[in-house]
Scaffold this motif. Structure first.
Motif, PDB file in Angstrom:
ATOM      1  N   GLU A 135       0.840  -1.186   0.000  1.00  0.00           N
ATOM      2  CA  GLU A 135       0.000   0.000   0.000  1.00  0.00           C
ATOM      3  C   GLU A 135       0.883   1.246   0.000  1.00  0.00           C
ATOM      4  O   GLU A 135       2.026   1.221   0.455  1.00  0.00           O
ATOM      5  CB  GLU A 135      -0.894   0.007   1.238  1.00  0.00           C
ATOM      6  N   GLU A 136       0.307   2.352  -0.523  1.00  0.00           N
ATOM      7  CA  GLU A 136       1.038   3.615  -0.490  1.00  0.00           C
ATOM      8  C   GLU A 136       1.323   3.975   0.961  1.00  0.00           C
ATOM      9  O   GLU A 136       0.493   3.770   1.838  1.00  0.00           O
ATOM     10  CB  GLU A 136       0.220   4.716  -1.175  1.00  0.00           C
ATOM     11  N   SER A 139       5.017   1.377   1.034  1.00  0.00           N
ATOM     12  CA  SER A 139       6.082   1.242   0.036  1.00  0.00           C
ATOM     13  C   SER A 139       7.191   2.256   0.279  1.00  0.00           C
ATOM     14  O   SER A 139       8.380   1.916   0.179  1.00  0.00           O
ATOM     15  CB  SER A 139       5.513   1.383  -1.386  1.00  0.00           C
ATOM     16  N   GLU A 140       6.825   3.497   0.623  1.00  0.00           N
ATOM     17  CA  GLU A 140       7.861   4.495   0.896  1.00  0.00           C
ATOM     18  C   GLU A 140       8.704   4.091   2.107  1.00  0.00           C
ATOM     19  O   GLU A 140       9.933   4.208   2.097  1.00  0.00           O
ATOM     20  CB  GLU A 140       7.238   5.872   1.139  1.00  0.00           C
ATOM     21  N   THR A 264       9.743  -0.496 -10.186  1.00  0.00           N
ATOM     22  CA  THR A 264       8.738   0.391  -9.578  1.00  0.00           C
ATOM     23  C   THR A 264       8.395   1.565 -10.491  1.00  0.00           C
ATOM     24  O   THR A 264       7.592   2.416 -10.112  1.00  0.00           O
ATOM     25  CB  THR A 264       9.240   0.949  -8.225  1.00  0.00           C
ATOM     26  N   GLU A 267       4.799   2.449 -10.957  1.00  0.00           N
ATOM     27  CA  GLU A 267       3.964   2.637  -9.768  1.00  0.00           C
ATOM     28  C   GLU A 267       3.506   4.096  -9.695  1.00  0.00           C
ATOM     29  O   GLU A 267       4.279   5.009  -9.998  1.00  0.00           O
ATOM     30  CB  GLU A 267       4.751   2.280  -8.500  1.00  0.00           C
ATOM     31  N   ASN A 269       3.135   6.035  -7.259  1.00  0.00           N
ATOM     32  CA  ASN A 269       3.910   6.821  -6.294  1.00  0.00           C
ATOM     33  C   ASN A 269       5.410   6.655  -6.505  1.00  0.00           C
ATOM     34  O   ASN A 269       6.202   6.771  -5.548  1.00  0.00           O
ATOM     35  CB  ASN A 269       3.512   6.444  -4.868  1.00  0.00           C
ATOM     36  N   SER A 272       7.897   9.295  -4.951  1.00  0.00           N
ATOM     37  CA  SER A 272       8.134   9.216  -3.504  1.00  0.00           C
ATOM     38  C   SER A 272       8.915   7.954  -3.139  1.00  0.00           C
ATOM     39  O   SER A 272       9.695   7.955  -2.186  1.00  0.00           O
ATOM     40  CB  SER A 272       6.812   9.277  -2.740  1.00  0.00           C
ATOM     41  N   ILE A 273       8.744   6.867  -3.899  1.00  0.00           N
ATOM     42  CA  ILE A 273       9.555   5.660  -3.690  1.00  0.00           C
ATOM     43  C   ILE A 273      11.024   5.972  -3.971  1.00  0.00           C
ATOM     44  O   ILE A 273      11.917   5.591  -3.211  1.00  0.00           O
ATOM     45  CB  ILE A 273       9.055   4.512  -4.590  1.00  0.00           C
TER      46      ILE A 273
END
Length: 341
Positions: A135-136, A139-140, A264, A267, A269, A272-273
């Motif tokens: 989930e967001e 992942s970060e 990724t 993805e 996001n 931000s990853i």
């Protein structure tokens, strides 16, 4: 015959390799149940369970991918990383005290190297086929941890004294861009259109210039894992563990980080990853802005290796399933890299 085995379907090859894995278990102490296939790409990796409930991973190696000396070096490096506290699989020695054995089986044309690694808890954070299983927000957080893990690995590797017999392949300019790269001549992949072949060729020559200018100081180059992909990062309650050192070799640290990001890219996001990965890395090891700015180069280089893999393993199910995605993505990365100049 070799041709007979390699023209079989994956399912038929797996059946024969499972028989080989079963025979190999006789070299380890204890009674084991039937091997269960986990993954079949470079190696066939099986989960095995001993009668006392102990689980392990049994690797049947691809023929001639690594020499015995190179496999010894991989296992030595893993042992040294474990010794300093890194969360990597422990090596399970044979009953005779060896690190691996050579085993043959009917229908497999060569003897294969087989080793056993201790089982690590946790689940992969994703896969090449399905992307991230996170989930967001999660992942970060985990990619910040992945950056820290990569930096810790690079710190330990930089400080480590390798024995004189240590030998591993090199993800250097020769291994990536020469006329004989480690994973195949990616620009000759049959599925490429003329336009795709042209952009990859242009990017290949430009990348060679940039790598020559970068150099190989210990601040930027050394032993790397080289396969920091989602399925090799196990999430155990928020703690990341690293598996599958088969591709480990000498290379640029930015190649490691590009590998972590490659799967990724689509993805939602991704920005931000990416930021989390670099922030995590810098929390453990310096990384100059100039080196981070070379991410487009190393994303292209990572993608080019996957096309080379396709070029030399077109018969595999993985090549058939992932080929179109890898071609599109790597050509997109090549254009983005060239546009940055």
């Amino acid at each position: 015959m070799a041709t007979d085995f390699y023209s079989l379907t994956d399912a038929e090859q797996i059946q024969r390799l499972t028989a080989l894995a079963t025979a190999a278990l006789a070299h380890w102490p204890g009674d084991f149940g039937a091997p269960v296939l986990i993954k079949y790409r470079e190696n066939a990796v099986f989960s095995v369970t001993r009668s006392d409930g102990t689980c392990a991973a049994l690797r049947v190696h691809r023929h001639a991918y690594h020499s015995d000396a190179a496999l010894h070096s991989e296992l030595f490096w893993m042992s040294e990383l474990a010794r300093v506290g890194m969360q990597v699989p422990p090596i399970v020695p044979t009953a005779a005290g060896g690190l691996f054995v050579h085993v043959g089986a009917p229908g497999v044309p060569e003897k294969r190297q087989v080793d056993m690694l201790g089982w690590l808890s946790g689940k992969p954070i994703g896969s090449a086929e399905s992307g991230l299983s996170l989930e967001e927000g999660v992942s970060e957080r985990l990619y910040h941890s992945a950056g820290r893990l990569a930096a810790q690995l690079h710190n330990h590797s930089t400080a480590m004294t390798l024995p004189s017999a240590f030998t591993r392949h090199s993800w250097c300019e020769q291994g990536l861009l020469s006329d004989a790269p480690l994973w195949g001549r990616f620009w000759e992949l049959a599925a490429l259109s003329p336009e795709e072949r042209a952009v990859l060729t242009e990017a290949r020559f430009k990348a060679a210039e940039d790598l020559a200018a970068l150099g190989k100081s210990s601040a930027a180059f050394g032993m790397i894992h080289a396969d920091f992909v989602p399925e090799n990062l196990l999430n155990d309650g928020g703690r990341l563990q690293l598996i599958d050192f088969d591709d480990a070799g000498f290379g640029w640290h930015m190649f490691e980080l590009a590998t972590a990001l490659y799967w990724t890219l689509d993805e939602p996001n991704y920005p931000s990853i990416c930021r989390a990965l670099f922030d995590g890395y810098r929390s453990e090891r310096p990384l100059s802005p100039a080196h981070e700015a070379m991410l487009p180069l190393f994303l292209f280089l990572r993608g080019s290796t996957y096309l080379g893999w396709l070029q030399t393993r077109a018969e595999t199910q993985t090549a058939r399933e992932l080929g179109p995605l890898l071609i599109e993505r790597t050509c997109r990365l090549a254009r983005r890299y060239l546009a940055a100049h």
